[in-house]
Design a protein around this motif. Structure first.
Motif, PDB file in Angstrom:
ATOM      1  N   VAL A 257       0.857  -1.194   0.000  1.00 16.50           N
ATOM      2  CA  VAL A 257       0.000   0.000   0.000  1.00 16.50           C
ATOM      3  C   VAL A 257       0.890   1.239   0.000  1.00 16.50           C
ATOM      4  O   VAL A 257       1.863   1.329   0.763  1.00 16.50           O
ATOM      5  N   TYR A 258       0.534   2.198  -0.854  1.00 19.33           N
ATOM      6  CA  TYR A 258       1.268   3.460  -0.954  1.00 19.33           C
ATOM      7  C   TYR A 258       0.273   4.606  -0.808  1.00 19.33           C
ATOM      8  O   TYR A 258      -0.880   4.491  -1.231  1.00 19.33           O
ATOM      9  N   ARG A 259       0.723   5.691  -0.225  1.00 16.34           N
ATOM     10  CA  ARG A 259      -0.158   6.851  -0.094  1.00 16.34           C
ATOM     11  C   ARG A 259       0.184   7.891  -1.163  1.00 16.34           C
ATOM     12  O   ARG A 259       1.354   8.138  -1.462  1.00 16.34           O
ATOM     13  N   LEU A 260      -0.868   8.465  -1.724  1.00 13.93           N
ATOM     14  CA  LEU A 260      -0.734   9.510  -2.727  1.00 13.93           C
ATOM     15  C   LEU A 260      -0.815  10.868  -2.044  1.00 13.93           C
ATOM     16  O   LEU A 260      -1.705  11.085  -1.208  1.00 13.93           O
ATOM     17  N   ALA A 275       2.551   5.051  12.020  1.00 13.34           N
ATOM     18  CA  ALA A 275       2.147   3.757  12.578  1.00 13.34           C
ATOM     19  C   ALA A 275       1.941   2.724  11.467  1.00 13.34           C
ATOM     20  O   ALA A 275       2.342   1.559  11.604  1.00 13.34           O
ATOM     21  N   LEU A 276       1.321   3.149  10.358  1.00 12.90           N
ATOM     22  CA  LEU A 276       1.097   2.225   9.252  1.00 12.90           C
ATOM     23  C   LEU A 276       2.392   1.897   8.522  1.00 12.90           C
ATOM     24  O   LEU A 276       2.544   0.798   7.978  1.00 12.90           O
ATOM     25  N   GLU A 277       3.325   2.826   8.515  1.00 12.51           N
ATOM     26  CA  GLU A 277       4.622   2.514   7.912  1.00 12.51           C
ATOM     27  C   GLU A 277       5.359   1.469   8.740  1.00 12.51           C
ATOM     28  O   GLU A 277       5.928   0.513   8.196  1.00 12.51           O
ATOM     29  N   GLN A 278       5.330   1.640  10.059  1.00  9.11           N
ATOM     30  CA  GLN A 278       6.013   0.692  10.924  1.00  9.11           C
ATOM     31  C   GLN A 278       5.335  -0.672  10.890  1.00  9.11           C
ATOM     32  O   GLN A 278       6.014  -1.707  10.862  1.00  9.11           O
ATOM     33  N   ARG A 279       3.996  -0.682  10.877  1.00 15.92           N
ATOM     34  CA  ARG A 279       3.250  -1.948  10.951  1.00 15.92           C
ATOM     35  C   ARG A 279       3.110  -2.616   9.590  1.00 15.92           C
ATOM     36  O   ARG A 279       3.192  -3.850   9.477  1.00 15.92           O
ATOM     37  N   THR A 291       7.960  -2.386  -0.958  1.00 14.35           N
ATOM     38  CA  THR A 291       7.483  -2.679   0.392  1.00 14.35           C
ATOM     39  C   THR A 291       7.751  -4.137   0.724  1.00 14.35           C
ATOM     40  O   THR A 291       7.682  -5.015  -0.138  1.00 14.35           O
ATOM     41  N   ALA A 292       8.033  -4.386   1.996  1.00  6.55           N
ATOM     42  CA  ALA A 292       8.272  -5.752   2.465  1.00  6.55           C
ATOM     43  C   ALA A 292       6.945  -6.411   2.834  1.00  6.55           C
ATOM     44  O   ALA A 292       5.972  -5.722   3.166  1.00  6.55           O
ATOM     45  N   PRO A 293       6.875  -7.754   2.780  1.00  8.76           N
ATOM     46  CA  PRO A 293       5.638  -8.439   3.170  1.00  8.76           C
ATOM     47  C   PRO A 293       5.282  -8.146   4.636  1.00  8.76           C
ATOM     48  O   PRO A 293       6.157  -7.910   5.473  1.00  8.76           O
ATOM     49  N   PRO A 296      -1.632  -9.005   7.339  1.00  9.86           N
ATOM     50  CA  PRO A 296      -2.738  -8.052   7.189  1.00  9.86           C
ATOM     51  C   PRO A 296      -3.082  -7.376   8.518  1.00  9.86           C
ATOM     52  O   PRO A 296      -3.076  -8.006   9.579  1.00  9.86           O
ATOM     53  N   LEU A 297      -3.375  -6.094   8.446  1.00  8.08           N
ATOM     54  CA  LEU A 297      -3.774  -5.334   9.631  1.00  8.08           C
ATOM     55  C   LEU A 297      -5.196  -5.745  10.012  1.00  8.08           C
ATOM     56  O   LEU A 297      -6.125  -5.587   9.224  1.00  8.08           O
ATOM     57  N   ASN A 298      -5.368  -6.249  11.218  1.00 10.13           N
ATOM     58  CA  ASN A 298      -6.684  -6.749  11.619  1.00 10.13           C
ATOM     59  C   ASN A 298      -7.073  -6.177  12.974  1.00 10.13           C
ATOM     60  O   ASN A 298      -7.422  -6.912  13.904  1.00 10.13           O
TER      61      ASN A 298
END
Length: 315
Positions: A257-260, A275-279, A291-293, A296-298
């Protein structure tokens, strides 16, 4: 058990509470009934602060439920009234901007910085993304999805908010990212929102008309919303950085996932990005995929388990 979802009906607001309700129901070995109640008060009443709404109206017409999950400002007073009556366990989603103890539980994003004995923090916001929902929508729309050869990239385009805006340069950046992906052989799955400015909508419609390998879904499209199918079919996802919901939902897939970029001052949103970059390895799109594997964020399921364990009916 009956679970009641209370909101003003806005999709982004209602889906947070509904996603949490569905996840709580998933904790039960028996069937749960989920009801939605949409509040549409007159504008004058809606503008009142929750404290005055409670004075002016003690009965909000909510049906009986064991658990009430509300989201959005208009849900605050009804949930407080139900907790006072002792008729249901009340859970409010987001920062209510008043004492959290007025609810049985408050679920707030970590970047809001809210704390308290009955506050549960989570990365981003609750959502309705689940494997079953994605698979169901993929099967339902498989004929059209399969016309777009892999690899596929999803682009989720939001719009102006209190903290973000789409400048001409931002819109051009988004479109250039789409053109680059097309040149690299990707098919595109593009969705815009009701907040997307008309001029930006028109630019995406023009690109979709020029390139064959694009499925563009807008709020005015006649077809059913393919959002969950897009999440399932995409190999990578690009999301404008204005939307907590779309960022969190995208990271729930476990895909890159990338942010625009958007204009404005991100403020506390920067904590969400970090937080999303770290997780999940979330990065700003720079034209490269690296991005590394990650798992999934749950967060929705984690918070739902906490609610389930605290329900008086469970005890």
């Amino acid at each position: 058990m009956r679970i009641l979802v209370v909101s003003d009906g806005r999709r982004g607001i209602e889906n947070q509470a509904l996603g949490l309700a569905e996840a709580v129901a998933g904790q039960s070995a028996t069937a749960c009934e989920i009801l939605t109640h949409r509040l549409t008060p007159r504008s004058a009443f809606a503008a009142l602060p929750p404290s005055l709404q409670l004075i002016g109206r003690r009965d909000f017409g909510l049906p009986r439920a064991d658990l009430v999950i509300g989201c959005g400002r208009q849900a605050i007073a009804p949930l407080i009234a139900m907790r006072r009556s002792g008729s249901a366990f009340t859970c409010y989603v987001q920062d209510p901007r008043l004492d959290p103890s007025r609810f049985d539980l408050v679920v707030a994003p970590t970047h809001d910085g809210l704390s308290g004995p009955n506050v549960v923090s989570m990365i981003g916001s609750p959502n309705r993304v689940s494997r079953d929902r994605i698979v169901t929508d993929l099967l339902r729309l498989s004929d059209r999805i399969n016309r777009l050869p892999a690899p596929r990239a999803m682009l989720a385009i939001g719009g102006p908010s209190r903290t973000h805006a789409i400048s001409d340069a931002d819109a051009a950046f988004h479109l250039n990212a789409a053109r680059q992906l097309l040149d690299e052989g990707h098919s595109l799955l593009v969705t815009t929102s009701r907040r997307t400015p008309d001029v930006v909508q028109s630019q995406w419609e023009e690109l979709a008309a020029q390139a064959g390998a694009i499925w563009l879904h807008t709020p005015d499209s006649d077809d059913d919303n393919p959002y969950f199918a897009f999440l399932g079919a995409a190999d990578l996802i690009l999301v404008t950085e204005d939307s907590t919901n779309m960022l969190t939902e995208s990271c729930a897939t476990g895909k890159p996932v990338y942010r625009l970029p958007m204009s404005g001052q991100p403020g506390k949103f920067q904590q969400l990005y970090d937080a999303l970059e770290q997780r999940c390895g979330l990065k700003r799109w720079d034209g490269t995929q690296r991005t590394a594997p990650y798992d999934p964020l749950n967060e929705t399921a984690r918070v739902a388990k906490i609610i389930w364990d605290r329900l008086p009916s469970r005890r």
